[in-house]
Design a protein around this motif. Structure first.
Motif, PDB file in Angstrom:
ATOM      1  N   ALA A  77       0.833  -1.203   0.000  1.00  0.00           N
ATOM      2  CA  ALA A  77       0.000   0.000   0.000  1.00  0.00           C
ATOM      3  C   ALA A  77       0.867   1.252   0.000  1.00  0.00           C
ATOM      4  CB  ALA A  77      -0.925   0.001   1.219  1.00  0.00           C
ATOM      5  N   LEU A  78       1.882   1.253   0.848  1.00  0.00           N
ATOM      6  CA  LEU A  78       2.790   2.396   0.934  1.00  0.00           C
ATOM      7  C   LEU A  78       3.521   2.606  -0.389  1.00  0.00           C
ATOM      8  CD1 LEU A  78       4.187   4.546   2.688  1.00  0.00           C
ATOM      9  CD2 LEU A  78       5.832   2.790   3.372  1.00  0.00           C
ATOM     10  N   LEU A 116       1.286   2.624 -14.501  1.00  0.00           N
ATOM     11  CA  LEU A 116       1.630   2.509 -13.080  1.00  0.00           C
ATOM     12  C   LEU A 116       1.227   1.151 -12.521  1.00  0.00           C
ATOM     13  CD1 LEU A 116       0.583   5.999 -11.683  1.00  0.00           C
ATOM     14  CD2 LEU A 116       2.881   5.027 -11.677  1.00  0.00           C
ATOM     15  N   THR A 117       0.041   0.700 -12.885  1.00  0.00           N
ATOM     16  CA  THR A 117      -0.464  -0.568 -12.362  1.00  0.00           C
ATOM     17  C   THR A 117       0.416  -1.736 -12.788  1.00  0.00           C
ATOM     18  OG1 THR A 117      -2.723   0.298 -12.399  1.00  0.00           O
ATOM     19  CG2 THR A 117      -2.470  -2.083 -12.223  1.00  0.00           C
ATOM     20  N   LEU A 121       2.134  -3.931  -9.921  1.00  0.00           N
ATOM     21  CA  LEU A 121       1.791  -5.352  -9.787  1.00  0.00           C
ATOM     22  C   LEU A 121       3.047  -6.219  -9.846  1.00  0.00           C
ATOM     23  CD1 LEU A 121      -1.488  -5.678 -11.896  1.00  0.00           C
ATOM     24  CD2 LEU A 121      -1.256  -5.784  -9.409  1.00  0.00           C
ATOM     25  N   SER A 122       4.032  -5.813 -10.629  1.00  0.00           N
ATOM     26  CA  SER A 122       5.307  -6.537 -10.654  1.00  0.00           C
ATOM     27  C   SER A 122       5.998  -6.443  -9.301  1.00  0.00           C
ATOM     28  CB  SER A 122       6.216  -5.958 -11.748  1.00  0.00           C
ATOM     29  OG  SER A 122       5.624  -6.074 -13.016  1.00  0.00           O
ATOM     30  N   PHE A 148      -3.268  -8.005  -4.769  1.00  0.00           N
ATOM     31  CA  PHE A 148      -3.716  -7.399  -6.023  1.00  0.00           C
ATOM     32  C   PHE A 148      -4.643  -6.214  -5.748  1.00  0.00           C
ATOM     33  CE2 PHE A 148      -7.147  -7.139  -9.181  1.00  0.00           C
ATOM     34  CZ  PHE A 148      -6.410  -6.821 -10.317  1.00  0.00           C
ATOM     35  N   LEU A 149      -5.622  -6.412  -4.862  1.00  0.00           N
ATOM     36  CA  LEU A 149      -6.576  -5.343  -4.564  1.00  0.00           C
ATOM     37  C   LEU A 149      -5.896  -4.136  -3.934  1.00  0.00           C
ATOM     38  CD1 LEU A 149      -9.743  -7.171  -3.148  1.00  0.00           C
ATOM     39  CD2 LEU A 149      -9.472  -6.040  -5.360  1.00  0.00           C
ATOM     40  N   ILE A 150      -5.015  -4.385  -2.967  1.00  0.00           N
ATOM     41  CA  ILE A 150      -4.371  -3.268  -2.271  1.00  0.00           C
ATOM     42  C   ILE A 150      -3.453  -2.500  -3.214  1.00  0.00           C
ATOM     43  CG2 ILE A 150      -2.175  -4.190  -1.336  1.00  0.00           C
ATOM     44  CD1 ILE A 150      -4.902  -2.450   0.730  1.00  0.00           C
ATOM     45  N   THR A 151      -2.851  -3.204  -4.182  1.00  0.00           N
ATOM     46  CA  THR A 151      -1.998  -2.538  -5.170  1.00  0.00           C
ATOM     47  C   THR A 151      -2.819  -1.618  -6.057  1.00  0.00           C
ATOM     48  OG1 THR A 151      -0.485  -4.427  -5.216  1.00  0.00           O
ATOM     49  CG2 THR A 151      -0.366  -2.896  -7.062  1.00  0.00           C
ATOM     50  N   VAL A 152      -3.927  -2.122  -6.559  1.00  0.00           N
ATOM     51  CA  VAL A 152      -4.779  -1.325  -7.451  1.00  0.00           C
ATOM     52  C   VAL A 152      -5.412  -0.162  -6.696  1.00  0.00           C
ATOM     53  CG1 VAL A 152      -6.853  -1.362  -8.876  1.00  0.00           C
ATOM     54  CG2 VAL A 152      -5.242  -3.269  -8.979  1.00  0.00           C
TER      55      VAL A 152
END
Length: 212
Positions: A77-78, A116-117, A121-122, A148-152
């Motif tokens: 998240a950070l 960015l995504t 995600l990588s 995945f959700l927290i990244t997006v």
């Protein structure tokens, strides 16, 4: 519709090239979550915690396992929030040129977020592999989906903040404080039936955490 799709991919490609040119920023987006997770693994004891649920059985969890899962999500998240904000902020001139070239604001925003995504995600994938190496979650698919959700979600928050907020120092502090309060203070990694306050379900980190 086809022209819009082509425009989004063109903007995404241009943004990826811009991100690649900032190798130090790109490098930090992969190193930050890994260092965060390793520090948590190093300093957290393997103390057994007895967790009692209202109307349910007692469950035993180790402090290290809980902190690793929470730490991995907080690290992503950070990273996603900071990286999304900083890159979007630094690419404002490129975004303006793309708009002058005829791309709509929506196309520029969606293309930038797509680029960015992909990078984030990588980064989340590598951080997830490290976490699994140190501790295998009971619900591996749930853990992967949470990452995945927290990244997006946080990538989107950082991207939106980078578009609307003109100050880099204050924006960075907002991302730092918000991600910490959300994932380290207000959400609970012990299950979907336990959380601090009923209103915490509106926080962006609540639902990804409850998947575990």
């Amino acid at each position: 519709m086809m022209a819009f799709d082509t425009g989004v991919f063109s903007v995404s490609n241009a943004t990826l090239k811009s991100i690649y040119r900032r190798k130090s920023t790109l490098f930090s987006s992969f190193i930050l979550p890994i260092v965060f997770i390793l520090i948590i693994w190093w300093i957290t004891p393997k103390t057994i915690l007895e967790v009692k649920f209202l109307g349910a059985d007692t469950r035993f969890e180790t402090m290290l396992d809980i902190h690793l899962v929470t730490g991995a999500l907080n690290a992503i998240a950070l990273t996603a929030g900071l990286f999304g904000f900083l890159i979007t902020f630094e690419n404002r001139k490129i975004s303006e040129r793309l708009r002058v070239a005829g791309f709509s604001s929506l196309t520029v925003s969606l293309g930038g977020f797509m680029a960015l995504t992909l990078v984030l995600l990588s980064s989340a994938f590598l951080a997830g592999l490290l976490t699994i190496f140190l501790f295998v979650p009971k619900d591996l698919i749930g853990f992967a989906f949470s990452l995945f959700l927290i990244t997006v979600i946080y990538g989107a928050l950082g991207h939106i903040l980078g578009v609307i907020y003109p100050r880099i120092l204050e924006g960075t502090l907002i991302i730092l404080l918000f991600s910490f309060i959300d994932l380290m203070l207000l959400t609970n990694p012990l299950g979907r039936t336990v959380y601090l306050k009923p209103w915490t379900f509106v926080m962006p980190g609540f639902w990804p955490m409850q998947i575990l």
